[in-house]
Design a protein around this motif. Structure first.
Motif, mmCIF file in Angstrom:
data_model
loop_
_atom_site.group_PDB
_atom_site.id
_atom_site.type_symbol
_atom_site.label_atom_id
_atom_site.label_comp_id
_atom_site.label_asym_id
_atom_site.label_seq_id
_atom_site.Cartn_x
_atom_site.Cartn_y
_atom_site.Cartn_z
ATOM 1 N N THR A 1 0.840 -1.195 0.000
ATOM 2 C CA THR A 1 0.000 0.000 0.000
ATOM 3 C C THR A 1 0.873 1.242 0.000
ATOM 4 O O THR A 1 1.697 1.452 0.893
ATOM 5 N N ALA A 2 0.729 2.061 -1.034
ATOM 6 C CA ALA A 2 1.456 3.325 -1.161
ATOM 7 C C ALA A 2 2.961 3.130 -1.027
ATOM 8 O O ALA A 2 3.679 4.049 -0.615
ATOM 9 N N ASN A 3 3.448 1.927 -1.403
ATOM 10 C CA ASN A 3 4.889 1.631 -1.267
ATOM 11 C C ASN A 3 5.380 1.941 0.142
ATOM 12 O O ASN A 3 6.480 2.464 0.351
ATOM 13 N N CYS A 4 4.533 1.574 1.127
ATOM 14 C CA CYS A 4 4.835 1.815 2.549
ATOM 15 C C CYS A 4 5.055 3.306 2.813
ATOM 16 O O CYS A 4 5.736 3.673 3.780
ATOM 17 N N TYR A 5 4.540 4.160 1.957
ATOM 18 C CA TYR A 5 4.698 5.614 2.051
ATOM 19 C C TYR A 5 6.163 6.036 2.116
ATOM 20 O O TYR A 5 6.487 7.108 2.627
ATOM 21 N N GLY A 6 7.018 5.137 1.572
ATOM 22 C CA GLY A 6 8.433 5.477 1.517
ATOM 23 C C GLY A 6 9.152 5.349 2.833
ATOM 24 O O GLY A 6 10.337 5.692 2.932
ATOM 25 N N HIS A 7 8.496 4.823 3.864
ATOM 26 C CA HIS A 7 9.100 4.713 5.187
ATOM 27 C C HIS A 7 9.177 3.258 5.636
ATOM 28 O O HIS A 7 9.091 2.966 6.824
ATOM 29 N N GLY A 8 9.371 2.351 4.688
ATOM 30 C CA GLY A 8 9.504 0.939 5.029
ATOM 31 C C GLY A 8 9.843 0.124 3.805
ATOM 32 O O GLY A 8 9.818 0.611 2.670
ATOM 33 N N GLN A 9 10.176 -1.136 4.040
ATOM 34 C CA GLN A 9 10.493 -2.061 2.960
ATOM 35 C C GLN A 9 9.285 -2.953 2.693
ATOM 36 O O GLN A 9 8.644 -3.451 3.623
ATOM 37 N N CYS A 10 8.998 -3.137 1.432
ATOM 38 C CA CYS A 10 7.900 -4.017 1.035
ATOM 39 C C CYS A 10 8.426 -5.452 0.981
ATOM 40 O O CYS A 10 9.412 -5.727 0.281
ATOM 41 N N GLN B 1 1.387 -12.442 0.356
ATOM 42 C CA GLN B 1 0.911 -11.078 0.198
ATOM 43 C C GLN B 1 2.056 -10.116 0.482
ATOM 44 O O GLN B 1 3.058 -10.480 1.108
ATOM 45 N N ALA B 2 1.913 -8.900 -0.027
ATOM 46 C CA ALA B 2 2.918 -7.866 0.183
ATOM 47 C C ALA B 2 2.585 -7.108 1.460
ATOM 48 O O ALA B 2 1.482 -6.578 1.607
ATOM 49 N N ILE B 3 3.536 -7.068 2.380
ATOM 50 C CA ILE B 3 3.352 -6.342 3.633
ATOM 51 C C ILE B 3 4.538 -5.412 3.841
ATOM 52 O O ILE B 3 5.613 -5.598 3.258
ATOM 53 N N CYS B 4 4.352 -4.421 4.680
ATOM 54 C CA CYS B 4 5.380 -3.415 4.938
ATOM 55 C C CYS B 4 6.148 -3.738 6.208
ATOM 56 O O CYS B 4 5.547 -4.018 7.256
ATOM 57 N N HIS B 5 7.463 -3.685 6.101
ATOM 58 C CA HIS B 5 8.327 -3.729 7.279
ATOM 59 C C HIS B 5 8.854 -2.316 7.465
ATOM 60 O O HIS B 5 9.730 -1.854 6.727
ATOM 61 N N CYS B 6 8.300 -1.622 8.441
ATOM 62 C CA CYS B 6 8.558 -0.189 8.579
ATOM 63 C C CYS B 6 9.971 0.066 9.093
ATOM 64 O O CYS B 6 10.600 -0.789 9.724
ATOM 65 N N ASP B 7 10.440 1.275 8.830
ATOM 66 C CA ASP B 7 11.785 1.648 9.255
ATOM 67 C C ASP B 7 11.924 1.667 10.768
ATOM 68 O O ASP B 7 13.040 1.619 11.294
ATOM 69 N N ASN B 8 10.814 1.735 11.474
ATOM 70 C CA ASN B 8 10.860 1.685 12.930
ATOM 71 C C ASN B 8 10.770 0.247 13.443
ATOM 72 O O ASN B 8 10.442 0.012 14.600
#
Length: 1492
Positions: free
Chosen positions: A1233-1242, A1248-1255
């Motif tokens: 979703t939204a390429n993790c808004y640029g604050h995480g790795q897809c 499924q594609a999930i976000c691993h956030c920079d935090n």
């Protein structure tokens, strides 16, 4: 229960009578009565004998046998009885028929054979005084298959194929009456003779049966329709099947089936369950179309009516046409009980009335066999099996403990996607799929009947990904599952994909529009089976004669019978609607749907005239069916309709369990074998024939056949040139082509040597062309069998590309390496397919078979410097192989070239560079193995050979072999001795990993570089689809490159590619598709004839990668080609290839969706690094994927959307730079979703594609930093720009004068052309959800040349990873752009950028207003801190706000303070109002104030 038969007394039955009401009683605890035994018989008259009993076991394993009698006797076991047969429930019928050609004596003996007890008991001697066949002159002459109608037998309740003409006595035993019906061949509906047609326009249309015993009846089958005739009118009544138990008055009918007749033909099956209708076991059947007036000329027909019972036993099916059991057969199209080559059999002749296949079709029966061996199951899902749910994949289901019934395993009722997938499996193992689905028990959860869209798909998903490439095998509508459950079966013709051998088998139901708990279904059973059992137990065996009435001389003179065509053995699991060949040969990878290599074929072409026994194993799929029928037939067009000379015959049909198929030397019977003469043992495994251990054939022009060598389709000739001394056996004739050698003692291994050749330069010997697309299936198979041809082992296959003239030679193979099932073995060379007379010709000569020499008798060779032979005869393909062993093993860097050895033949020096076949280096012991093919110029000659080491201080000669080339060259790891391999140690193959050709790899992988040739020995390429390699061309003149592979140790090489005139000093990518012929366990790769340097090599496995994700925790060769990188704690670190050149190339990724993205994380030192990210669809031409200029900015995360034109294509990704670079992460696949808004790795997890956030948090949606998002902003550039939210390229000016433009109010953000190859841009953000943006834009072209640049207004929601153009700014204007229609409208960055590198535009922006949604602030700036614009003016501005009504007022308080800079105390307040700020302010209100 066993059947015991006791003799009570004997009687003599009067001559020339048939005792229709007299019975023979064989008394025991289980009574068996035989009815209608004739005392004498007439020739050409069929007799029906009925066996009755109350014990089903008594009838299940009994048949009648016929023996020849020369002297009659009165020792019959028959006893006359007046007992009525009505007390005996179960009956079976046998038909006996004799003619003058089937009996050589006047008398025969009728016996009762009990297979359960192996007892044979005489019933009676039957004699005749006639010597000629009786001519039938009554109603029966119109009914040649009267025995093919039956009613109330143990196996069948009713059978009629309506192939009769007169409603005679035999027909009336089945049918009570009919109206409006006639037997006809109209409407193209009849397949065998006639059908019952109803087309009278007035009167009744019906057919009523006699009473039918429906005990254990399970199914009614009928074929009906209108054929090519017009169907009944839509207003006419439908066709109905009705039953009644009132068979006296024929009233009280109950409908069990109704069907409106449509054009064409339908196959109807009706489950025969009477529980809800009657408790009676006797019913009458009526087929009727109600009414007495029918519109138009509509017609309908019925045919092939069958009511079957649950079979008494499932062990076997047997019928000998000497005593035929009619209940075994559903149809005998074109068949009559006649004599064929002195044997009473079912003889099939063509007939103009037959429009279908001519042959025999069995009744439907079951051989259901419990699977006892786990090796025979690929996967199985059921309540009775242990299920590993970590390997099975399912979604959209209930809790596993909540199913609709106790028999169900899993129930699906989810609102969206529903699917169950098998564990990951090798698809080539699967031959068939069976699954059971239930629906009715779940109806309590269903809200209505299954919807039209309620469809389940059986599909294969390659590599197991639910979004991967898939193929539908079968489509099933839930509406078709009318019972509580239904079992489906699919025989899979082809599952393996060209690039994928692994996958999952899935049952899927796509998104439901009706919601949860609608169209609910359950899986009760789901199983995948291989082609054959690991230990084959079930067979079909039959006697077949395809040349009845023809003698051998007639065949030679052109009488072909049907031998030019074939008899097919087929089966059907849907009552004849669809037919499948039982077995198809599978001896080539390209032609096989599975991994089982075999030559079993149910497409039978007999090699010679006379009777032949055919035995074939039954596929496992058949053993798991509830109903199966078999058909043994030939094509209608293969037989002339007006000739009886090409008839064929069938006899002794057995289908069932037969241990080892009687080793091919006997006839299968229940639980035993009837062995041929010369064989004995329980399963005919003991041979009384003399077996040989050593023999030679076709040697020294000896063309005499022995009694153990047979062949067909060949002749002795010189037509294919000389392949040895004298004539060769050349196979060029039409028909079957084979050479068989029998009676070989298979108790010990044998060495086989022979010379074979396909075609030649002689025009009379046309070999298969290399351009022939079917050339491989026309190849020659070498087979062995120790079961007389029942089970075959494929020893080798000689393809056209292997031994095409003039490339032929002498070949050796080892036979019977393992213990055989029998000592009596045979070998055969067979050509499965060819183009006809004088086409695809092949020849064979000089066959030698002998025992394998024991290795204990071989002395180890001594090390020598010179080797001299005696005068030796050189056969085609002879080789000279030897080892070079270093004298000083302590020197690890001993170099070798071809000048170190010399070979002389007679007195001539041989150029080894032209004759060296292979050179192998053994790094373990520093030895060298060399193989030299002897020149064709010395074939068929006696010569002297001298081999010498030229440099005596370097090498010794050892293990020298002159002779036939050993199989697979002993894998270069053993010693070839007299055609046999003596291995020093087990051959090991390298795993197919990536290789960099540095000195270390050259040693580790035993890579040899000699005389412009590179040999890469023994890699496992069984699952390799593609080989990639890179080359570097030097200034050498040899810049043509030949790439070859060999799956057989270098015996035969296959060309993979030829590259001509490579460019100098250029790194070039190459890739080749690895053919199936080189996908082997031990594969050699060779580059030769070139000085081109091979830099890197990569093997790509046969798999489909539908995404790429790597966080670079370890090296993964499945994702990256070539070992040109390393992994450390920082990520992936690239290595230099040449000069300042760094590169990384991925393996192929297949794009499955339109919106694939690529995301890259680099280290923070990527500034000003010229990194190219390209893609290629052919590994040759590369196209830019990510604009390399973005790497010049201070960002370490990049990406873009993959172009939509690449959908469904496989691409490679290349990252290339002039500096070393570090990658931390790369992803290409479906977007987050939204390429993790640029604050995480897809990341791709759990399908499924999930976000691993920079935090370090994980989110399935986003990594949105809400605390950093900005609200509304109004920027006039009058004050210092906030660099935390604004980013501006160099050389940007903030000024009131931009080129020739002057602003008296707010200043410009002025962009002027620069001398750097750098884009002009400005960015601002990130904002919350944006409502609109307002700014003023100015543009002027100032370049002296044409300028095609554009200024783009863009936005990004992913922190600048991807930019989306909102509009193109091509003219000076006030811009108002809405953003409230964006799909993703959070974390928004805005960018104004000049397209292209070289700036040529003068442009500016000013007064930027960015309004966010739900912002409650009214003032653009804080009204407590209004700053001075110039010396006299001050300004404050609001955002827009709604006026609720027309009478709204504006009220504010104003307090003004004089400024000391001026003495003017007269102030004027101007209030401006605008409803369209884009076009300026209006409605000015002036307010004057004065201050003291």
């Amino acid at each position: 229960m066993m059947l015991f038969i006791i003799l009570f007394c004997c009687i003599i039955i009067p001559i020339n009578t048939i005792l229709e009401n007299a019975f023979c009683s064989l008394s025991s605890s289980n009574e068996l009565i035989i009815q209608n035994i004739p005392t004498t018989y007439e020739l050409n008259v069929p007799y029906t004998v009925i066996l009755s009993s109350n014990n089903t076991l008594s009838l299940s394993y009994i048949t009648l046998d016929i023996d020849t009698v020369f002297n009659t006797s009165n020792d019959s076991l028959c006893v006359l009885t007046n007992e009525s047969t009505s007390a005996f429930i179960h009956k079976i019928e046998f038909v006996l028929k004799f003619d003058k050609n089937s009996t050589k004596t006047k008398c025969i003996q009728l016996n009762l054979h009990n297979y359960l007890t192996s007892m044979v008991i005489k019933i009676a001697d039957l004699c005749t005084n006639n010597t000629t066949d009786k001519i039938i002159d009554n109603d029966d002459k119109y009914d040649v298959q009267s025995y093919m109608r039956t009613i109330n037998t143990t196996e069948l309740a009713l059978l009629d194929n309506f192939n009769w003409l007169i409603f005679g006595p035999v027909v009336q035993q089945i049918w009570y009456t009919h109206e409006g019906m006639r037997l006809s061949r109209e409407c193209d509906a009849a397949e065998d003779g006639r059908v019952a047609i109803f087309n009278n326009p007035r009167g009744k249309r019906r057919l009523i049966s006699r009473p039918i015993d429906v005990t254990n009846a399970s199914l009614l089958y009928i074929r009906l329709g209108s054929g090519t005739c017009p169907p009944p009118a839509p207003t006419d009544s439908p066709i109905q099947l009705l039953i009644t138990t009132d068979c006296l008055n024929y009233t009280k009918w109950h409908m069990i089936y109704s069907q409106r007749i449509l054009p064409g033909i339908e196959y109807v099956t009706v489950p025969f369950s009477l529980n809800n209708i009657t408790n009676s076991t006797t019913i009458c059947l009526k087929i009727e179309q109600k009414g007495e007036k029918f519109l138009g000329s509509g017609s309908w027909f019925i045919d092939d009516l069958l009511i079957i019972r649950s079979r008494l036993q499932n062990d076997y099916f047997f019928d000998s046409f000497q005593a035929m059991q009619p209940a075994n057969w559903h149809r005998l199209a074109g068949g009559q009980l006649k004599t064929c080559d002195e044997r009473m059999s079912m003889v099939f002749e063509s007939n103009i009335d037959i429009r279908t296949e001519i042959g025999a079709t069995t009744i439907d029966f079951s051989l259901s066999e419990e699977i006892k061996n786990d090796h025979d199951i690929i996967f199985h899902l059921s309540k009775n099996t242990s299920i590993d749910w970590t390997k099975w994949k399912a979604t959209g289901y209930l809790d596993l403990n909540q199913t609709c019934t106790d028999e169900d395993v899993i129930t699906f009722n989810g609102e969206n996607y529903r699917q169950i997938c098998s564990p990951m499996i090798e698809l080539g193992q699967i031959d068939s799929i069976r699954f059971t689905i239930s629906t009715e028990p779940c109806m309590k959860r269903n809200k209505h009947i299954p919807t039209p869209g309620a469809v389940i798909f059986l599909s294969v998903v390659y590599n197991g990904s639910t979004i991967g490439y898939s193929r539908t095998i079968r489509r099933i509508s839930l509406r078709d599952i009318q019972q509580t459950h239904k079992t489906f079966y699919s025989r899979l013709n082809e599952l393996r994909h060209s690039a994928a051998t692994f996958g999952r088998i899935c049952l899927s139901q796509y998104h439901q529009s009706s919601g949860k708990n609608v169209d609910v279904w359950s899986v009760r059973d789901f199983i995948a089976l291989p082609l054959l059992q690991s230990n084959i137990t079930h067979y079909i065996q039959l006697g077949l004669n395809t040349n009845c009435h023809l003698q051998q001389q007639q065949l030679i003179n052109g009488g072909m019978g049907i031998s030019s065509e074939s008899v097919n053995i087929e089966y059907s699991v849907d009552f004849g609607k669809n037919w499948h060949l039982l077995l198809k040969p599978c001896f080539l990878d390209s032609a096989c749907p599975h991994n089982v290599q075999h030559v079993y074929s149910s497409n039978i072409i007999l090699p010679t005239i006379g009777w032949h026994r055919i035995t074939l194993p039954l596929p496992m799929a058949i053993l798991q069916q509830e109903y199966t029928r078999f058909r043994i037939s030939t094509s209608l067009f293969s037989m002339s309709s007006y000739s009886t000379s090409n008839s064929w015959a069938l006899d002794k049909v057995f289908i069932g369990q037969c241990f080892r198929a009687c080793n091919g030397h006997g006839w299968c019977q229940f639980n035993t074998c009837r062995c041929d003469a010369g064989f004995s043992g329980d399963f005919c495994e003991i041979s009384n024939e003399i077996l040989f251990n050593h023999a030679s054939f076709l040697i020294d022009n000896n063309i005499n056949q022995t009694n153990v060598m047979t062949y067909q389709g060949g002749r002795f000739s010189y037509v294919c040139d000389i392949i040895s001394q004298g004539k060769s056996l050349v196979f060029s004739k039409t028909g079957f082509r084979f050479l068989r050698i029998s009676n070989i003692n298979g108790s010990s291994p044998k060495l086989l040597e022979f010379t074979i050749r396909l075609g030649s330069s002689n025009v009379q010997c046309l070999g298969t062309s290399k351009t022939d697309l079917d050339r491989d299936i026309k190849s020659i198979l070498l087979l062995s069998s120790c079961s007389n041809g029942v089970h075959w082992t494929i020893i080798d296959l000689f393809r056209i590309s292997d031994v095409l003239a003039p490339d032929f030679g002498t070949i050796s193979r080892i036979l019977f390496k393992e213990k055989m099932e029998s000592d009596n073995c045979l070998i055969e060379w067979r050509q499965m397919i060819h183009g006809g007379d004088n086409q695809d010709v092949w020849a064979i000569d000089d066959i030698i078979i002998r025992d394998v020499i024991s290795t204990k008798s071989i002395k180890k060779n001594a090390h020598v410097k010179t080797f001299q032979t005696k005068l030796t005869y050189i056969r085609p393909g002879y080789i000279l192989s030897f080892r070079l062993e270093p004298i000083n093993r302590k020197e690890s860097n001993i170099l070798f070239d071809l000048n170190d050895i010399r070979l002389r033949i007679n007195s001539s020096q041989i150029d080894l560079s032209k004759n060296m076949e292979i050179f192998s280096y053994h790094s373990e012991n520093l030895t060298l193995t060399l193989i030299i093919k002897l020149p064709r110029t010395i074939w068929f000659k006696n010569v002297l050979l001298n081999l010498t080491t030229a440099t005596t201080k370097k090498f010794d000669l050892n293990f020298i072999h002159l002779g036939v080339q050993c199989e697979n060259n002993c894998w270069l790891n053993g010693i070839c001795y007299e055609g046999m391999c003596l291995h020093d140690e087990q051959i090991l193959s390298n795993q197919s990993i990536n290789v960099s050709f540095d000195e270390e790899d050259l040693m580790n992988f035993r890579i040899n570089i000699v005389d412009d040739e590179l040999l890469l020995p023994f890699f496992d390429t069984t699952d390799v689809s593609t080989i990639h390699f890179q080359t570097m061309t030097s200034k050498s003149k040899k810049n043509n490159l030949l790439f070859e592979c060999s799956p057989n140790g270098g015996v035969k090489w296959f060309e993979l590619g030829l590259w001509v005139e490579e460019k100098e000093n250029a790194l070039k990518d190459h890739y080749v598709l690895l053919p199936a012929s080189c996908q082997a366990k031990h594969t050699l790769l060779r580059w030769k004839n070139s000085s081109i340097r091979i830099v890197n090599l990569a093997f790509v496995k046969s798999q489909i990668q539908d995404y790429l994700m790597d966080q670079f925790q370890e090296i993964d060769s499945s994702k990256w080609l070539y070992p040109i990188y390393s992994i450390n704690s920082s990520g992936l670190y690239t290595k230099k290839i040449q000069n300042n050149f760094y590169q990384l190339i991925s393996t192929a990724i297949t794009l499955k969706q339109r919106d694939y993205v690529i995301m890259i994380d680099t280290d923070s030192n990527m500034n000003n690094t010229h990194l190219q990210v390209d893609y290629s669809v052919d590994n040759i031409t590369w196209h830019e994927l990510i604009d390399r200029r973005i790497f010049q900015r201070k960002l370490n995360r990049f990406g873009r959307q993959i172009p939509s034109e690449l959908l469904r294509r496989s691409i490679l990704i290349r990252l290339q730079s002039d500096h070393s670079f570090i990658l931390k992460y790369i992803y290409m696949g479906p977007p987050c979703t939204a390429n993790c808004y640029g604050h995480g790795q897809c990341l791709w997890k759990k399908q499924q594609a999930i976000c691993h956030c920079d935090n370090n948090q994980t989110s399935e949606t986003n990594c949105l930093p809400n605390h950093l998002l900005l609200s509304s902003l109004h920027e006039t550039f009058e004050n210092k720009i906030n660099s935390s939210i604004w980013s501006i390229s160099p050389d940007v000016q903030i000024t009131h004068r931009c080129y020739n433009r002057q602003s008296k109010t707010t200043p410009y953000l002025c962009f002027v052309p620069n001398n750097h190859t750098q884009q002009s841009y400005v960015t601002v953000g990130p904002f919350k959800t944006i409502k609109y943006v307002i700014f003023k834009f100015g543009l002027q072209y100032i370049s002296s040349t044409n300028c095609s640049n554009q200024v783009l207004f863009q936005y990004s929601y992913d922190n600048g990873i991807q930019w989306h153009t909102k509009m193109i700014l091509d003219a000076t204007n006030n811009i108002f752009e809405k953003f409230d229609n964006l799909t993703i409208n959070k974390n928004i960055y805005l960018r104004w950028i000049e397209e292209n590198d070289q700036s040529c535009l003068m442009w500016n922006i000013r007064s930027v207003s960015i309004r966010t949604i739900d912002d409650k602030n009214i003032w653009c700036e804080n009204n407590l801190n209004i700053e001075q614009k110039n010396k006299i003016d001050y300004e404050a501005q609001t955002w827009e706000f709604p006026l609720i009504q027309s009478s709204s007022i504006l009220q504010f308080s104003l307090q003004m303070f004089p400024i000391k800079l001026t003495n003017d105390t007269n102030w004027q307040l101007v209030l401006e109002i605008s409803s369209d700020v884009i076009h300026g302010w209006f409605n000015r209100i002036f307010i004057s104030c004065s201050f003291i």
